[in-house]
Design an enzyme around this catalytic site. Structure first.
Site, PDB file in Angstrom:
ATOM      1  N   GLN A  63      34.777 -60.375  -8.281  1.00  0.00           N
ATOM      2  CA  GLN A  63      34.135 -60.581  -9.579  1.00  0.00           C
ATOM      3  C   GLN A  63      32.620 -60.376  -9.481  1.00  0.00           C
ATOM      4  O   GLN A  63      31.941 -61.102  -8.750  1.00  0.00           O
ATOM      5  CB  GLN A  63      34.436 -62.002 -10.067  1.00  0.00           C
ATOM      6  CG  GLN A  63      33.614 -62.499 -11.239  1.00  0.00           C
ATOM      7  CD  GLN A  63      33.842 -61.721 -12.503  1.00  0.00           C
ATOM      8  OE1 GLN A  63      33.081 -60.815 -12.812  1.00  0.00           O
ATOM      9  NE2 GLN A  63      34.894 -62.043 -13.227  1.00  0.00           N
ATOM     10  N   GLU A 105      38.220 -62.648 -16.610  1.00  0.00           N
ATOM     11  CA  GLU A 105      38.056 -64.022 -16.122  1.00  0.00           C
ATOM     12  C   GLU A 105      37.586 -64.978 -17.214  1.00  0.00           C
ATOM     13  O   GLU A 105      37.976 -66.139 -17.229  1.00  0.00           O
ATOM     14  CB  GLU A 105      37.095 -64.064 -14.928  1.00  0.00           C
ATOM     15  CG  GLU A 105      37.013 -65.449 -14.305  1.00  0.00           C
ATOM     16  CD  GLU A 105      36.520 -65.453 -12.873  1.00  0.00           C
ATOM     17  OE1 GLU A 105      36.236 -66.544 -12.370  1.00  0.00           O
ATOM     18  OE2 GLU A 105      36.413 -64.370 -12.263  1.00  0.00           O
ATOM     19  N   ARG A 106      36.750 -64.500 -18.153  1.00  0.00           N
ATOM     20  CA  ARG A 106      36.313 -65.376 -19.238  1.00  0.00           C
ATOM     21  C   ARG A 106      37.502 -65.796 -20.095  1.00  0.00           C
ATOM     22  O   ARG A 106      37.625 -66.960 -20.480  1.00  0.00           O
ATOM     23  CB  ARG A 106      35.264 -64.677 -20.101  1.00  0.00           C
ATOM     24  CG  ARG A 106      33.917 -64.513 -19.422  1.00  0.00           C
ATOM     25  CD  ARG A 106      32.898 -63.848 -20.340  1.00  0.00           C
ATOM     26  NE  ARG A 106      32.467 -64.728 -21.413  1.00  0.00           N
ATOM     27  CZ  ARG A 106      32.811 -64.606 -22.690  1.00  0.00           C
ATOM     28  NH1 ARG A 106      33.617 -63.623 -23.083  1.00  0.00           N
ATOM     29  NH2 ARG A 106      32.377 -65.442 -23.590  1.00  0.00           N
ATOM     30  N   ARG A 107      38.397 -64.844 -20.391  1.00  0.00           N
ATOM     31  CA  ARG A 107      39.595 -65.174 -21.173  1.00  0.00           C
ATOM     32  C   ARG A 107      40.492 -66.143 -20.415  1.00  0.00           C
ATOM     33  O   ARG A 107      41.070 -67.077 -20.997  1.00  0.00           O
ATOM     34  CB  ARG A 107      40.360 -63.893 -21.501  1.00  0.00           C
ATOM     35  CG  ARG A 107      39.810 -63.107 -22.681  1.00  0.00           C
ATOM     36  CD  ARG A 107      40.295 -61.684 -22.702  1.00  0.00           C
ATOM     37  NE  ARG A 107      39.508 -60.833 -21.810  1.00  0.00           N
ATOM     38  CZ  ARG A 107      39.872 -59.632 -21.396  1.00  0.00           C
ATOM     39  NH1 ARG A 107      41.019 -59.125 -21.793  1.00  0.00           N
ATOM     40  NH2 ARG A 107      39.098 -58.928 -20.608  1.00  0.00           N
ATOM     41  N   ASN A 139      33.364 -55.258 -16.167  1.00  0.00           N
ATOM     42  CA  ASN A 139      32.273 -56.180 -16.451  1.00  0.00           C
ATOM     43  C   ASN A 139      31.074 -55.475 -17.055  1.00  0.00           C
ATOM     44  O   ASN A 139      30.469 -55.973 -18.006  1.00  0.00           O
ATOM     45  CB  ASN A 139      31.864 -56.923 -15.172  1.00  0.00           C
ATOM     46  CG  ASN A 139      32.692 -58.168 -14.946  1.00  0.00           C
ATOM     47  OD1 ASN A 139      32.372 -59.232 -15.435  1.00  0.00           O
ATOM     48  ND2 ASN A 139      33.792 -58.032 -14.236  1.00  0.00           N
TER      49      ASN A 139
END
Length: 313
Positions: A63, A105-107, A139
């Site tokens: 990430q 990753e935010r979701r 990203n």
């Protein structure tokens, strides 16, 4: 590379998903290890999407994003609670009941925050290098990364994915100069990079500081920017003066004056001009007393309309 392919590359991860069909996975057996089954997710907007238990998803070790805004995650969580996950995340399968996150990753974090047990996901096959590349591209295209995170992402594409700046430019649909200028920010000393990431200084200040090669002198001017709340213009002027000084022991040049501030009278005149022309106008003075009047227009027709008003005036 064909024109169609070039266009696809500029769209980020969606292009990768179109170029490589998502692997169809059978739902996991409930009896195996007592894990929840992976359900087929029905959505007209997507095909080959599975509803995967969040407990079976590992985070992405590649990430590029290192900071997640808690308030924005809560906002996203509220949106997911009301509307669901509109865009599925992307994962790769590690073994029978384990998946590894490629992007989203935010979701994923927001879904965990509101207590969701599963999430819709594209499942595809990818090796470590492909996974790193996809995570970086996703990203850069989708997230509001800070300038240093973007620069570090470009550097990883160069160093770890063995791509050239030209290839990155084509892949992301960005100008080559954009890539080059972003990478130059990594030449700033760590203290200044941290200031840029924390919004203590702006990208304009950072770009001006790149004009000074000596780290000690960079640091002196950086501290002066913060101490005296210098504008980008003032910083640029100080860098010019700094470079003119050829002495061994350089000292900080005198801080240039800011442009003269508009009096209440001229602010009112500017407002009246804006009302008359039906557009944004501005009056500005420099420290010598001269200045300019700016009148905005949005099209050629709008310009003709303004010119007609000037003639009538």
């Amino acid at each position: 590379m064909s024109n169609n392919k070039k266009k696809a590359l500029g769209r980020g991860l969606s292009a990768l998903l179109q170029d490589n069909k998502v692997e169809k996975k059978k739902p996991a057996d409930k009896k195996e290890g007592g894990n929840a089954p992976v359900k087929k997710f029905k959505n007209k907007a997507f095909s080959n999407v599975l509803e995967i238990p969040i407990a079976q998803i590992q985070t992405n070790p590649y990430q590029p994003r290192t900071i997640f805004d808690e308030e924005r995650l809560q906002e996203l969580g509220q949106s997911i609670k009301e509307l669901g996950v509109i865009q599925p995340i992307t994962v790769r399968k590690i073994d029978m009941n384990t998946y590894q996150l490629i992007s989203g990753e935010r979701r994923l974090r927001a879904s965990q925050m509101i207590g969701k047990e599963s999430i819709p996901a594209f499942v595809r096959t990818a090796n470590d290098k492909e996974m790193l590349e996809m995570a970086i591209v996703e990203n850069i295209q989708r997230q509001e990364l800070d300038p240093i995170e973007i620069a570090l992402s470009y550097k990883r594409l160069l160093d770890e994915c063995k791509q050239t700046q030209e290839q990155i430019s084509e892949r992301l649909g960005k100008k080559r100069s954009t890539i080059t200028n972003a990478l130059r920010l990594l030449q700033l000393q760590p203290l200044i990079q941290a200031g840029l990431r924390d919004h203590i200084i702006s990208p304009g200040h950072a770009k001006a500081l790149l004009g000074i090669n000596n780290e000690k002198h960079q640091s002196l001017l950086y501290k002066e920017i913060i101490k005296k709340a210098l504008s980008v213009r003032q910083t640029e002027e100080m860098v010019k003066e700094f470079k003119k000084d050829t002495s061994v022991n350089k000292t900080l040049p005198k801080v240039p004056k800011k442009g003269a501030e508009l009096s209440k009278k001229w602010k009112n005149e500017s407002s009246e001009l804006g009302a008359h022309f039906g557009t944004k106008t501005a009056i500005s003075f420099n420290d010598k007393g001269s200045g300019k009047i700016s009148i905005n227009f949005v099209s050629e027709e709008d310009l003709k309309r303004i010119l007609e008003l000037i003639d009538k005036k």
